[in-house]
Design an enzyme around this catalytic site. Structure first.
Site, PDB file in Angstrom:
ATOM      1  CG  HIS A   1      -1.832  -1.202   1.222  1.00  0.00           C
ATOM      2  ND1 HIS A   1      -2.227  -1.860   2.365  1.00  0.00           N
ATOM      3  CD2 HIS A   1      -2.419  -1.857   0.188  1.00  0.00           C
ATOM      4  CE1 HIS A   1      -3.025  -2.860   2.035  1.00  0.00           C
ATOM      5  NE2 HIS A   1      -3.161  -2.882   0.717  1.00  0.00           N
TER       6      HIS A   1
ATOM      7  CD  GLU B   1      -0.690   0.939   4.314  1.00  0.00           C
ATOM      8  OE1 GLU B   1      -1.923   0.844   4.199  1.00  0.00           O
ATOM      9  OE2 GLU B   1       0.061  -0.050   4.362  1.00  0.00           O
TER      10      GLU B   1
ATOM     11  CG  HIS C   1       0.669  -3.283   5.550  1.00  0.00           C
ATOM     12  ND1 HIS C   1      -0.201  -3.091   4.510  1.00  0.00           N
ATOM     13  CD2 HIS C   1       1.289  -4.461   5.307  1.00  0.00           C
ATOM     14  CE1 HIS C   1      -0.120  -4.112   3.670  1.00  0.00           C
ATOM     15  NE2 HIS C   1       0.777  -4.961   4.132  1.00  0.00           N
TER      16      HIS C   1
ATOM     17  CD  GLU D   1      -1.561  -2.780   9.296  1.00  0.00           C
ATOM     18  OE1 GLU D   1      -1.351  -1.572   9.052  1.00  0.00           O
ATOM     19  OE2 GLU D   1      -2.041  -3.583   8.461  1.00  0.00           O
TER      20      GLU D   1
HETATM   21 ZN   LIG Z   1      -1.614  -1.501   4.339  1.00  0.00          ZN
END
Ligand SMILES: [Zn+2]
Length: 385
Positions: free
Chosen positions: A177, A180, A270, A346
């Site tokens: 992504h 990010e 992420h 994350e």
């Molecule tokens: Zn992500």
């Protein structure tokens, strides 16, 4: 200078025509700008912004980013401060407030310029130029191989750095992504540690493992200023069950290399828009789950929580129920396909609510330090992986 150009020079102007730029100027009235965010190409996702605002030093700017109730993660805007830098090295948080009822959801950013321009972004950007610097510098270190695994849809290389003399295959990937960007700051911290001959955790890992690092899975989305997709609007982290040259060559080339190397441990890095914490997500719902595999994941997670106050286990995603894992996502697919101890890391766009930093929030510096803690934790228990 004519009167006309002088008045033009004094006005507020905004542009995003540069690497990872994204903003639409709806209107400018004095020192107030009304803005919106462009969607990812061929997609409805939007959340990432990055633009430059120019006006004379001392100008008090009001920047209204509108329409955010329709963004990918509307919960991301409450308790969020926009990132701002005037030297493009140190990124701080600007005073920001979110009103869900104003112009379809509006983040209002207030900032007084110290010089004649400032850069604003959803998170401290990690440019493609810096990516090239990163792979060039790491690739020049003893024992490091830079391998191009393939090319993105727009023709950019998918870079993989390979290092270590051990047998155990360990993979780190980031920025599926592209918005990010903290994920590539994490990679810079990881590569800095792994290429430091004086670091004993790194030396232990390199003796036990062959380490494969893909610092940016999605260079097209990164430079296009996307939040979540590649050049064709495809979410790469929903392609791992069946990557294709047409839709997701970025995933296909990495997975093909993984098929050659095997995977014992994998971390997919992420950022999370809404949750103000660092956390790990695992692979609980995969069909072939093994007790030892799950125990290693939980031990890693719990050991990391002891190691750094920037990581915790209280906040995070709900675990998938037995047999209900989404095998299109990297973590679940790698755990199922290779029996790997796989995980999604994350980091917050907001801040770590347990250890807040009002000046910077979550930052590149903390992302890099977290990488060092993640690697040291892996070194502690590498024999068990
Ligand atoms: Zn992500």
């Amino acid at each position: 200078m004519t009167d006309q150009t002088r008045s033009a020079a004094a006005a507020l102007s905004i542009t995003s025509v540069f690497d990872s730029g994204n903003i639409v100027v709806e209107g400018i009235d004095g020192t107030t700008a009304t803005l919106s965010i462009r969607k990812d190409n061929e997609s409805d996702f939007f959340q990432w912004f990055h633009f430059r605002a120019a006006a004379p030093a001392g100008t008090a700017l009001t920047l209204r980013i509108t329409g955010l109730a329709a963004s990918a993660y509307p919960d991301g805007w409450a308790d969020y401060g926009a990132c701002v830098s005037e030297d493009r090295e140190t990124w701080r948080r600007a005073t920001s407030s979110y009103d869900v009822n104003e112009a379809g959801g509006t983040l209002t950013v207030r900032y007084t310029l110290e010089s004649d321009a400032a850069w604003f972004a959803y998170f401290a950007p990690y440019s493609l130029e810096r990516h090239h610097d990163l792979v060039a510098q790491a690739g020049a270190c003893d024992g490091v191989t830079l391998r191009q695994l393939g090319f993105s849809l727009d023709g950019r290389p998918i870079d993989c750095l390979e290092l270590g003399t051990g047998a155990k295959p360990i993979w780190f990937i980031a920025r599926q992504h592209p918005g990010e960007s903290m994920a590539e700051w994490w990679m810079e911290g990881a590569l800095d540690m792994l290429t430091d001959p004086g670091n004993v955790h790194a030396r232990k890992l390199l003796a036990a493992c062959r380490i494969y690092i893909v610092p940016n899975m999605n260079p097209d989305g990164s430079t296009r200023g996307h939040l979540r997709t590649n050049a064709a609007g495809v979410n790469l982290n929903r392609e791992w069950h069946a990557p294709s040259a047409e839709r997701s060559p970025e995933v296909l080339c990495v997975r093909d290399r993984m098929d050659e190397t095997g995977v014992a441990f994998a971390m997919d890095v992420h950022g999370d828009e809404a949750i103000p914490a660092v956390f790990l997500a695992g692979f609980e719902g995969i069909p072939s789950i093994k007790d030892a595999q799950l125990a290693s994941f939980r031990k890693y997670r719990d050991t990391l929580a002891v190691r750094t106050p920037d990581f915790q286990t209280r906040l995070g995603y709900p675990e998938a129920r037995p047999g209900k894992a989404n095998l299109s996502m990297a973590t679940a697919q790698l755990a199922e396909r290779y029996g790997a101890v796989a995980m999604t890391l994350e980091m917050p766009f907001k801040d770590n609510v347990d250890m807040p930093d009002p000046a910077q929030g979550w930052s590149p510096e903390r992302s890099m330090q977290l990488a060092r803690d993640c690697l040291a934790t892996l070194a502690e228990m590498v024999e068990e992986i």
